[in-house]
Design an enzyme around this catalytic site. Structure first.
Site, short mmCIF file in Angstrom:
data_model
loop_
_atom_site.label_atom_id
_atom_site.label_comp_id
_atom_site.label_asym_id
_atom_site.label_seq_id
_atom_site.Cartn_x
_atom_site.Cartn_y
_atom_site.Cartn_z
N GLY A 178 1.30 -1.99 4.08
CA GLY A 178 1.88 -0.66 3.97
C GLY A 178 3.10 -0.56 4.86
N MET A 192 -9.08 7.78 -0.22
CA MET A 192 -9.89 8.18 0.94
C MET A 192 -10.42 9.60 0.74
SD MET A 192 -7.36 6.86 3.92
CE MET A 192 -6.74 5.17 3.96
N ASP A 204 -6.30 -6.74 4.12
CA ASP A 204 -5.74 -5.39 4.10
C ASP A 204 -5.84 -4.76 5.49
OD1 ASP A 204 -4.97 -2.80 3.49
OD2 ASP A 204 -6.72 -2.34 2.25
N MET A 255 -10.97 -6.45 5.48
CA MET A 255 -10.20 -5.45 6.22
C MET A 255 -9.75 -6.05 7.56
SD MET A 255 -10.02 -2.66 4.38
CE MET A 255 -9.15 -1.72 5.65
N PHE A 265 -6.59 4.52 8.08
CA PHE A 265 -5.19 4.80 8.44
C PHE A 265 -4.34 3.55 8.32
CE2 PHE A 265 -7.96 7.67 10.76
CZ PHE A 265 -7.42 8.91 10.42
N GLY A 266 -3.07 3.75 7.98
CA GLY A 266 -2.09 2.68 8.05
C GLY A 266 -1.59 2.54 9.48
N GLY A 267 -0.83 1.49 9.71
CA GLY A 267 -0.16 1.34 10.99
C GLY A 267 -1.01 0.91 12.16
N HIS A 326 -1.01 -1.34 -4.42
CA HIS A 326 -2.29 -1.06 -3.76
C HIS A 326 -2.41 0.44 -3.52
CE1 HIS A 326 -5.77 -2.31 -1.30
NE2 HIS A 326 -5.43 -1.33 -0.47
N SER A 385 0.85 -1.19 0.00
CA SER A 385 0.00 0.00 0.00
C SER A 385 0.88 1.23 0.00
CB SER A 385 -0.90 0.04 1.24
OG SER A 385 -1.42 1.35 1.38
N GLY A 410 -2.98 -4.06 9.01
CA GLY A 410 -2.37 -4.80 10.14
C GLY A 410 -1.59 -6.02 9.72
N HIS A 440 -8.27 0.70 -4.13
CA HIS A 440 -9.20 0.47 -3.02
C HIS A 440 -9.91 1.78 -2.71
CE1 HIS A 440 -9.52 -0.69 1.56
NE2 HIS A 440 -10.69 -0.60 0.98
N ASP A 447 -4.72 3.34 -1.98
CA ASP A 447 -5.79 3.61 -1.03
C ASP A 447 -6.36 5.00 -1.27
OD1 ASP A 447 -6.06 1.29 0.68
OD2 ASP A 447 -4.00 1.71 1.31
N MET A 473 -12.25 4.05 -0.77
CA MET A 473 -12.92 4.30 0.50
C MET A 473 -13.58 5.67 0.41
SD MET A 473 -9.85 2.75 2.84
CE MET A 473 -8.68 2.98 1.50
C1 DX5 Z 1 -6.45 1.28 5.50
C2 DX5 Z 1 -5.88 0.94 4.14
C3 DX5 Z 1 -4.74 -0.03 4.18
C4 DX5 Z 1 -3.57 0.46 4.95
C5 DX5 Z 1 -2.68 -0.67 5.30
O1 DX5 Z 1 -7.60 2.04 5.33
O2 DX5 Z 1 -6.89 0.37 3.33
O3 DX5 Z 1 -4.36 -0.40 2.87
O4 DX5 Z 1 -2.85 1.43 4.26
O5 DX5 Z 1 -1.67 -0.18 6.11
P1 DX5 Z 1 -0.85 -1.09 7.12
O6 DX5 Z 1 -0.27 -2.20 6.31
O7 DX5 Z 1 0.15 -0.16 7.66
O8 DX5 Z 1 -1.84 -1.60 8.14
ZN ZN Z 2 -6.43 -0.60 1.26
#
Ligand code: DX5
Ligand code: ZN
Length: 219
Positions: free
Chosen positions: A199, A39, A177, A139, A145-147, A35, A10, A179, A68, A37, A70
């Site tokens: 990500g 948003m 996708d 999901m 958010f990532g992380g 990937h 991502s 975590g 993806h 994302d 969102m």
């Molecule tokens: C969250 C995104 C994911 C996210 C994954 O809304 O869809 O793709 O970036 O990030 P990590 O791998 O850091 O959880």
């Molecule tokens: Zn995603």
């Protein structure tokens, strides 16, 4: 049938000031897809990137773009992402009133159609659309958010969806996708996933680590 594991980094975790180079680096490092994302600050509490950035990145990689969305409403933007070079477009059932119509719109635009299930979204949403999808995205976190940390209840959901896909005998990808790291990746695959979005885990350590990170995630 579960396919060999593919890794979709991502780019939400990339250096946004150098996105073209980052996508090229992921391609060179052995990623299977990119990937993206998207948003809107409305469907999810964050804003990221749109069709213009997707289009600008297209010349920087030969890999499929796994987009993806969102965003809500979503239908009006599907054509723009298809034109920008998306290969797969995944939507959330909560993003519009007519999921079946949205999936049809994606396929008519020439892309593979994916549906994404939030942690609290029940599997039953798939009951009447299984013939209209090419990918199911589970999901591992709430989108935005990532992380974030992987939500454990989703392992059981992955396993149940694997059975559903196998019973359908259709070549539907099962993507996870959020975590995904070196500890959760093998557990998601054991449960039946064959595509992993990562990500934070892909980008950790900087560009010289991308190839090693991707290989370790693939297992
Ligand atoms: C969250 C995104 C994911 C996210 C994954 O809304 O869809 O793709 O970036 O990030 P990590 O791998 O850091 O959880
Ligand atoms: Zn995603």
């Amino acid at each position: 049938m579960q396919k060999p594991t593919r890794i979709a980094p991502s780019i939400l975790a990339a250096d946004f000031a150098r996105l073209g180079d980052e996508v090229q680096a992921l391609t060179d490092a052995g990623a299977d897809l990119v990937h993206i994302d998207v948003m809107d600050g409305h469907f999810v509490p964050n804003i990221s990137m749109g069709p213009a950035i997707t289009k600008a990145l297209r010349p920087h990689s030969t890999l499929p773009f796994d987009v993806h969305l969102m965003i809500a409403p979503v239908d009006a933007f599907i054509g723009a992402f298809a034109d920008a070079g998306a290969d797969i477009i995944t939507v959330h059932p909560e993003a519009g009133p007519h999921l079946h119509r949205t999936l049809q719109t994606i396929r008519v635009a020439g892309c593979r159609a994916g549906v994404s299930l939030n942690p609290a979204t029940p599997i039953s949403v798939l009951d009447h659309i299984i013939d209209d999808i090419d990918l199911i995205l589970v999901m591992g976190v709430n989108p935005g958010f990532g992380g974030q940390s992987f939500i454990e209840s989703q392992i059981d959901k992955i396993a149940r969806i694997r059975k559903l896909i196998d019973a359908s005998e259709r070549p539907i990808d099962l993507e996870v996708d959020g975590g995904i790291n070196f500890e959760t990746a093998p557990r998601a695959v054991a449960a039946g996933a064959d595509m992993l979005v990562a990500g934070t885990a892909t980008f950790q350590g900087g560009p010289e680590h991308y190839a090693r990170n991707i290989a370790a995630l693939r297992g």
